[in-house]
Design an enzyme around this catalytic site. Sequence first.
Site, PDB file in Angstrom:
ATOM      1  N   TYR A  92       0.855  -1.206   0.000  1.00 53.91           N
ATOM      2  CA  TYR A  92       0.000   0.000   0.000  1.00 53.91           C
ATOM      3  C   TYR A  92       0.885   1.248   0.000  1.00 53.91           C
ATOM      4  O   TYR A  92       0.697   2.168  -0.813  1.00 53.91           O
ATOM      5  CB  TYR A  92      -0.897  -0.024   1.243  1.00 53.91           C
ATOM      6  N   LYS A 100       1.289   4.314  -2.900  1.00 53.38           N
ATOM      7  CA  LYS A 100       1.041   5.737  -2.627  1.00 53.38           C
ATOM      8  C   LYS A 100       2.311   6.565  -2.886  1.00 53.38           C
ATOM      9  O   LYS A 100       2.231   7.712  -3.344  1.00 53.38           O
ATOM     10  CB  LYS A 100       0.571   5.925  -1.183  1.00 53.38           C
TER      11      LYS A 100
END
Length: 267
Positions: free
Chosen positions: A168, A172
């Site tokens: 994750y 990002k």
Amino acid sequence: MQGRDLIDLDGQVALVTGAGQNAGRATALELARHNAGGIAVNDFVPERAEAVAAEVRAMGVPALAVPFDVTDLEAAKAANAAITAELGAATVLVNNAGMAGPGASIRPSQHFWEEDPAHWQRYLGTNLYGVYNCCFAFIPNMVEAKRGRIVTIVSDSGRVGEAKLAVYASSKAGAQGFMRSIAKELGRYNVTANCVSLSALLPDMDEDQRQQIMQGDHMRNLMTRYSIRRCGKSTDVAALVTFLCSNAAEWITGQTYPLNGGYAPSA
Ligand SMILES: NC(=O)c1ccc[n+]([C@@H]2O[C@H](COP(=O)([O-])OP(=O)(O)OC[C@H]3O[C@@H](n4cnc5c(N)ncnc54)[C@H](O)[C@@H]3O)[C@@H](O)[C@H]2O)c1
């Protein structure tokens, strides 16, 4: 200049992705409050997109629900055509859709090396390819209009790292590198590209419920890492994103703004 709203969208049409709830919804409503010419509300859950579009219309601002999955480039292009026909060409894009898809948890409690590699694509799909896809579909409007704003919502996990969130976090972080780079390509067209990097937000809920959650042991422990000892609210996000989308922010580009109550990661 008396009475003039410093934060003015100047009639531009905006698309907010993942705007069916929480930060995206609050952003769609705040943009509408600041003289957006129309709001396109995306979410891959159609009822959520429709409900927020109805809220925007109730404020007297034109709105269109565009329910598509940001991982689908052709769907993003089709949404651009629909928005242009209904509201006019969107020159403001807020890439807010995040996480990993319907029902997926952001908190895998496993080490990276114990994860199922089949899950990596879910994070990359929405958080990175979703940003590419929407930028690819909507930037031509901005280049043609010689104006525009792009804001991508990222995560402090990608700025400073977060255990057990490596994929994750890296999706990002990738979005930040992408935004910095397109900022360099877009400046000459008066289009800015920035990121807002969040730490922990709580979903929208009533104040009593929020207080109850904040008083739990887990939260009190977590909040020792925050100078302002509360989780973020959707309205915190909406305020900064709306500023970055406004005329007032025309000289800000290629940046990532932490929005995190002074969060400091543990060593
Ligand atoms: N909540 C947090 O603590 C936190 C922390 C750091 C960063 N963020 C980021 O902030 C943003 C908003 O977070 P939130 O908590 O308000 O999100 P949320 O999960 O409450 O809402 C996201 C919305 O996006 C929609 N969505 C998800 N994937 C999509 C896709 N592929 N296509 C279209 N719609 C999609 C969902 O249906 C949902 O309605 C996200 O990018 C998230 O990664 C959140």
